[in-house]
Design an enzyme around this catalytic site. Sequence first.
Site, PDB file in Angstrom:
ATOM      1  N   LYS A  49      -8.871   7.830 -18.916  1.00  0.00           N
ATOM      2  CA  LYS A  49      -9.175   8.446 -20.208  1.00  0.00           C
ATOM      3  C   LYS A  49      -7.942   8.442 -21.127  1.00  0.00           C
ATOM      4  O   LYS A  49      -7.437   7.398 -21.432  1.00  0.00           O
ATOM      5  CB  LYS A  49      -9.730   9.848 -19.969  1.00  0.00           C
ATOM      6  N   ASP A  62      -8.157  19.967 -13.340  1.00  0.00           N
ATOM      7  CA  ASP A  62      -8.494  18.639 -13.849  1.00  0.00           C
ATOM      8  C   ASP A  62      -8.133  18.650 -15.331  1.00  0.00           C
ATOM      9  O   ASP A  62      -8.810  19.277 -16.144  1.00  0.00           O
ATOM     10  CB  ASP A  62      -9.986  18.359 -13.628  1.00  0.00           C
ATOM     11  N   ARG A 102       0.852  -1.199   0.000  1.00  0.00           N
ATOM     12  CA  ARG A 102       0.000   0.000   0.000  1.00  0.00           C
ATOM     13  C   ARG A 102       0.887   1.249   0.000  1.00  0.00           C
ATOM     14  O   ARG A 102       0.577   2.253  -0.632  1.00  0.00           O
ATOM     15  CB  ARG A 102      -0.940   0.007   1.227  1.00  0.00           C
ATOM     16  N   TYR A 124     -17.041  18.046 -14.330  1.00  0.00           N
ATOM     17  CA  TYR A 124     -17.520  16.658 -14.441  1.00  0.00           C
ATOM     18  C   TYR A 124     -18.569  16.368 -13.349  1.00  0.00           C
ATOM     19  O   TYR A 124     -18.389  16.752 -12.191  1.00  0.00           O
ATOM     20  CB  TYR A 124     -16.306  15.728 -14.311  1.00  0.00           C
TER      21      TYR A 124
HETATM   22  C1  LIG Z   1     -13.017  15.323 -16.335  1.00  0.00           C
HETATM   23  C2  LIG Z   1     -13.131  14.126 -15.440  1.00  0.00           C
HETATM   24  N1  LIG Z   1     -12.588  14.166 -14.222  1.00  0.00           N
HETATM   25  C3  LIG Z   1     -12.675  13.116 -13.386  1.00  0.00           C
HETATM   26  C4  LIG Z   1     -13.324  11.963 -13.739  1.00  0.00           C
HETATM   27  C5  LIG Z   1     -13.423  10.823 -12.760  1.00  0.00           C
HETATM   28  O1  LIG Z   1     -12.558   9.796 -13.126  1.00  0.00           O
HETATM   29  P1  LIG Z   1     -12.795   8.243 -12.797  1.00  0.00           P
HETATM   30  O2  LIG Z   1     -14.001   7.807 -13.557  1.00  0.00           O
HETATM   31  O3  LIG Z   1     -11.519   7.593 -13.240  1.00  0.00           O
HETATM   32  O4  LIG Z   1     -13.017   8.135 -11.328  1.00  0.00           O
HETATM   33  C6  LIG Z   1     -13.885  11.869 -15.017  1.00  0.00           C
HETATM   34  C7  LIG Z   1     -14.601  10.642 -15.416  1.00  0.00           C
HETATM   35  O5  LIG Z   1     -15.320  10.603 -16.399  1.00  0.00           O
HETATM   36  C8  LIG Z   1     -13.787  12.983 -15.887  1.00  0.00           C
HETATM   37  O6  LIG Z   1     -14.338  12.949 -17.122  1.00  0.00           O
END
Ligand SMILES: Cc1ncc(COP(=O)(O)O)c(C=O)c1O
Length: 372
Positions: free
Chosen positions: A188, A163, A39, A91
């Site tokens: 992604k 982000d 971990r 998001y």
């Molecule tokens: C812009 C953005 N940030 C964060 C996330 C969250 O990521 P995760 O699905 O890997 O938890 C997403 C998921 O679609 C996203 O599109």
Amino acid sequence: MHAGQEPDPSTGAIIVPIYQTSTYVQEALGQHKGYEYARTQNPTRAALEANIAAIEGGKAGFAFASGMAAEGAIMTLLKSGDHVVVTDNTYGGTYRLFEQVLRKYQLDFSYVDTSDTGAIEAAMRPETRMLFLETPTNPVLRITDLRRACDIAHAHNAFVVVDNTFASPYIQRPIEFGADLVVHSTTKFLNGHSDSIGGVVVAVRDAHIEWLRFVQNAEGAILGPMDAWLVLRGTKTLPIRMERHNENGMALAQFLAAHPKVAQVHYPGLPDHPHHELPRRQMRGFGGVISFRLGSFEKARTLLNSVQLMALAESLGGVETLISHPATMTHASVPAEQRQRIGVTDDLVRVSVGIEDIEDLRDDLAQALDRV
Ligand SMILES: Cc1ncc(COP(=O)(O)O)c(C=O)c1O
């Protein structure tokens, strides 16, 4: 391609192995090779963390079990009573974390259109500790001026989180514009092959690095070694994939903009995009995500049910093209009234343009639009 990766010291393997182990044998009491428990430390994860930190131009990286786990870790830098200014069409999962989880701990959030830097300035309060930006936004691709936004936040003693999931560090490197922390859903573009869920935080300030290292171990939402290996394989081809996403994205946006059945196209590379000049200053290309309006929910549904090559699915950033309906899929957790305000209308369709042959993608959309 190479950052964070040395040939394996025991075999010379060129690829960092998947260290699928929970613990490490110690030579004698108090004597070990820097690895005690997985971990806390894992060599595959460490290679990925160093790799993404280098790509983003940061000092250290921390890999988590998902993008949301990475965001959750960042938010532990705050304490009750702190206030956060957030991009309003962030998001949906980020909104849900902030509103339904973190408000319980007396954190306060203001959602503003950060593409208007005056709105950021106006939302700042004495207790504002963080500016949380997403640019380009999901799914209507508004752009925030990173340098100006960072300057405003820093003048108010707040730090900036970006982000960077939608752009990827090939297209945009927020730390160069003043960001203090960058977060990704590695699910992604960084992984790029739709076969892993993960997240990463890249930091530059020593106090943040020290806390994130502590909290990654204390809360334990780490990325597993198999997933770390998959993302590390993905980052090796990030530049060539992103070039192709850029090319296909532009070509498909132009095709849609010229189509009589399409009411509006959101893509930063089109001349009618409200922030057309800004992306040219802070981005290398316009990315692989497009959204467009068809005029009614019925029309959107017909299109989504008619595509053949494109897959109807949530998520984005993979080599294959995905198509989705933000209002009922990714943004279902955002209240209807707020969805309207940020442009996530019921007739909106989002495409994560993959790296397939552009003719095949155009043909698929053309035949689906014929049925609308
Ligand atoms: C812009 C953005 N940030 C964060 C996330 C969250 O990521 P995760 O699905 O890997 O938890 C997403 C998921 O679609 C996203 O599109």
